[in-house]
Motif scaffolding. Structure first.
Motif, PDB file in Angstrom:
ATOM      1  N   GLN A  87     -12.244  12.612  -6.143  1.00 17.34           N
ATOM      2  CA  GLN A  87     -10.825  12.939  -6.059  1.00 17.34           C
ATOM      3  C   GLN A  87     -10.676  14.442  -5.887  1.00 17.34           C
ATOM      4  N   THR A  88     -10.005  14.826  -4.794  1.00 16.33           N
ATOM      5  CA  THR A  88      -9.746  16.249  -4.597  1.00 16.33           C
ATOM      6  C   THR A  88      -8.380  16.578  -5.181  1.00 16.33           C
ATOM      7  N   ASP A  89      -8.157  17.830  -5.359  1.00 12.53           N
ATOM      8  CA  ASP A  89      -6.884  18.290  -5.894  1.00 12.53           C
ATOM      9  C   ASP A  89      -5.777  17.924  -4.899  1.00 12.53           C
ATOM     10  N   PRO A  90      -4.723  17.183  -5.344  1.00 14.29           N
ATOM     11  CA  PRO A  90      -3.669  16.772  -4.416  1.00 14.29           C
ATOM     12  C   PRO A  90      -3.000  17.962  -3.719  1.00 14.29           C
ATOM     13  N   ALA A  91      -2.883  19.076  -4.398  1.00 14.59           N
ATOM     14  CA  ALA A  91      -2.245  20.245  -3.780  1.00 14.59           C
ATOM     15  C   ALA A  91      -3.090  20.762  -2.618  1.00 14.59           C
ATOM     16  N   LYS A  92      -4.425  20.778  -2.800  1.00 13.52           N
ATOM     17  CA  LYS A  92      -5.314  21.221  -1.725  1.00 13.52           C
ATOM     18  C   LYS A  92      -5.247  20.257  -0.545  1.00 13.52           C
ATOM     19  N   LYS A  93      -5.234  18.962  -0.865  1.00  8.46           N
ATOM     20  CA  LYS A  93      -5.189  17.964   0.191  1.00  8.46           C
ATOM     21  C   LYS A  93      -3.873  18.070   0.969  1.00  8.46           C
ATOM     22  N   LEU A  94      -2.763  18.310   0.253  1.00  6.68           N
ATOM     23  CA  LEU A  94      -1.461  18.466   0.903  1.00  6.68           C
ATOM     24  C   LEU A  94      -1.466  19.686   1.825  1.00  6.68           C
ATOM     25  N   LYS A  95      -2.054  20.762   1.345  1.00  8.78           N
ATOM     26  CA  LYS A  95      -2.136  21.987   2.144  1.00  8.78           C
ATOM     27  C   LYS A  95      -2.951  21.739   3.416  1.00  8.78           C
ATOM     28  N   ASN A  96      -4.060  21.020   3.272  1.00  4.43           N
ATOM     29  CA  ASN A  96      -4.916  20.702   4.413  1.00  4.43           C
ATOM     30  C   ASN A  96      -4.187  19.817   5.419  1.00  4.43           C
ATOM     31  N   LEU A  97      -3.457  18.813   4.926  1.00  2.00           N
ATOM     32  CA  LEU A  97      -2.722  17.916   5.826  1.00  2.00           C
ATOM     33  C   LEU A  97      -1.619  18.665   6.570  1.00  2.00           C
ATOM     34  N   LYS A  98      -0.922  19.582   5.886  1.00  2.00           N
ATOM     35  CA  LYS A  98       0.121  20.371   6.546  1.00  2.00           C
ATOM     36  C   LYS A  98      -0.465  21.265   7.629  1.00  2.00           C
ATOM     37  N   LYS A  99      -1.646  21.777   7.372  1.00  2.00           N
ATOM     38  CA  LYS A  99      -2.331  22.614   8.367  1.00  2.00           C
ATOM     39  C   LYS A  99      -2.662  21.790   9.607  1.00  2.00           C
ATOM     40  N   ARG A 100      -3.182  20.589   9.384  1.00  2.00           N
ATOM     41  CA  ARG A 100      -3.505  19.708  10.516  1.00  2.00           C
ATOM     42  C   ARG A 100      -2.249  19.326  11.285  1.00  2.00           C
TER      43      ARG A 100
ATOM     44  N   VAL B 239      -1.339  19.936  15.289  1.00  2.00           N
ATOM     45  CA  VAL B 239      -0.880  18.874  16.197  1.00  2.00           C
ATOM     46  C   VAL B 239       0.413  19.298  16.887  1.00  2.00           C
ATOM     47  N   GLU B 240       1.353  19.882  16.118  1.00  2.00           N
ATOM     48  CA  GLU B 240       2.628  20.300  16.697  1.00  2.00           C
ATOM     49  C   GLU B 240       2.419  21.427  17.720  1.00  2.00           C
ATOM     50  N   ALA B 241       1.476  22.341  17.446  1.00  2.00           N
ATOM     51  CA  ALA B 241       1.181  23.418  18.398  1.00  2.00           C
ATOM     52  C   ALA B 241       0.587  22.842  19.673  1.00  2.00           C
ATOM     53  N   LEU B 242      -0.246  21.836  19.531  1.00  2.00           N
ATOM     54  CA  LEU B 242      -0.853  21.183  20.690  1.00  2.00           C
ATOM     55  C   LEU B 242       0.207  20.473  21.524  1.00  2.00           C
ATOM     56  N   GLU B 243       1.173  19.820  20.853  1.00  2.00           N
ATOM     57  CA  GLU B 243       2.272  19.155  21.568  1.00  2.00           C
ATOM     58  C   GLU B 243       3.103  20.177  22.358  1.00  2.00           C
TER      59      GLU B 243
ATOM     60  N   GLU C  70      -7.783  16.928  26.934  1.00  2.00           N
ATOM     61  CA  GLU C  70      -9.004  16.152  26.681  1.00  2.00           C
ATOM     62  C   GLU C  70      -8.669  14.953  25.803  1.00  2.00           C
ATOM     63  N   PRO C  71      -9.509  13.896  25.846  1.00  2.00           N
ATOM     64  CA  PRO C  71      -9.230  12.690  25.049  1.00  2.00           C
ATOM     65  C   PRO C  71      -9.123  12.988  23.547  1.00  2.00           C
ATOM     66  N   GLU C  72      -9.908  13.959  23.035  1.00  2.00           N
ATOM     67  CA  GLU C  72      -9.840  14.294  21.617  1.00  2.00           C
ATOM     68  C   GLU C  72      -8.465  14.864  21.262  1.00  2.00           C
ATOM     69  N   GLN C  73      -7.908  15.654  22.192  1.00  2.00           N
ATOM     70  CA  GLN C  73      -6.595  16.244  21.949  1.00  2.00           C
ATOM     71  C   GLN C  73      -5.519  15.161  21.904  1.00  2.00           C
TER      72      GLN C  73
ATOM     73  N   LEU D  56      -0.466  11.472   9.649  1.00  5.69           N
ATOM     74  CA  LEU D  56      -0.405  12.700   8.862  1.00  5.69           C
ATOM     75  C   LEU D  56       0.915  12.813   8.110  1.00  5.69           C
ATOM     76  N   LEU D  57       2.022  12.481   8.790  1.00  8.05           N
ATOM     77  CA  LEU D  57       3.339  12.557   8.153  1.00  8.05           C
ATOM     78  C   LEU D  57       3.428  11.603   6.965  1.00  8.05           C
ATOM     79  N   LEU D  58       2.908  10.375   7.129  1.00  5.44           N
ATOM     80  CA  LEU D  58       2.920   9.401   6.032  1.00  5.44           C
ATOM     81  C   LEU D  58       2.104   9.907   4.835  1.00  5.44           C
ATOM     82  N   GLN D  59       0.915  10.437   5.102  1.00  6.42           N
ATOM     83  CA  GLN D  59       0.065  10.934   4.018  1.00  6.42           C
ATOM     84  C   GLN D  59       0.740  12.104   3.287  1.00  6.42           C
ATOM     85  N   ILE D  60       1.402  12.970   4.051  1.00 10.79           N
ATOM     86  CA  ILE D  60       2.083  14.118   3.431  1.00 10.79           C
ATOM     87  C   ILE D  60       3.202  13.633   2.515  1.00 10.79           C
ATOM     88  N   ARG D  61       3.988  12.645   2.968  1.00 12.58           N
ATOM     89  CA  ARG D  61       5.088  12.108   2.147  1.00 12.58           C
ATOM     90  C   ARG D  61       4.562  11.495   0.856  1.00 12.58           C
TER      91      ARG D  61
END
Length: 173
Positions: A115-128, A132-136, A148-151, A161-166
């Protein structure tokens, strides 16, 4: 004096002219008394190498403890280790012991989720999400003509990502 040196009537010593491998000629050179050409200078040998050349086979020496030692260099005693001779047998025994221990080891199928710290995980998800928004934005503005297909898969994961953040924001409260 060396055989190829020439001594003049005035007592000067010369190295005679000689032909180089490419066919050109070297001039005769005057040298000082006692000059030794580089080719005739004896090679340096360390004292250890001189000793080894004198004694081809060092004789074993009996020590006061009763052990036999080799003496290849003065002041150095090499004691024969009986354990080294028996070392191969011991290594085989050790290998057998380790294989027996490995056979007794069992692997459990339980996987512990760290189990990682929820605050760290939230910060990481917001970064991701920001990435994604910058790529869009780049795709909308035409800065990336052929994504590219990965993008594309990264953009498709935006909803996840939005669901996990909520969910994390609800847990943190």
């Amino acid at each position: 004096m060396y055989s190829n040196n020439i001594v003049t009537e005035s007592g000067d010593t010369f190295i005679p002219a000689s032909q180089r491998p490419d066919g050109t000629w070297r001039k005769a050179r005057r040298v000082k008394e006692g000059y030794v050409p580089q080719e005739e200078v004896p090679l340096y040998e360390s004292k250890g190498k001189q000793f080894m050349n004198r004694n081809t086979k060092p004789e074993p020496v009996k020590l006061s403890s009763g052990e036999t030692a080799q003496r290849p260099i003065p002041g150095l005693f090499i004691i024969e280790d009986k354990e080294k001779k028996q070392g191969k047998k011991k290594n085989k025994n050790k290998v057998e012991e380790v294989t027996k221990q490995l056979q007794q080891v069992t692997v459990s199928e339980k996987v512990e989720v760290v189990q990682t710290d929820p605050a760290k995980k939230l910060k990481n998800l917001k970064k991701r999400l920001r990435e994604v928004e910058a790529l869009e934005e780049k795709l909308k503005n035409g800065l990336i003509p052929k994504p590219e297909p990965e993008q594309l898969t990264k953009i498709q994961r935006k909803n996840d990502l939005l669901l996990q953040i909520r969910e994390l924001e609800k847990q943190i409260g």
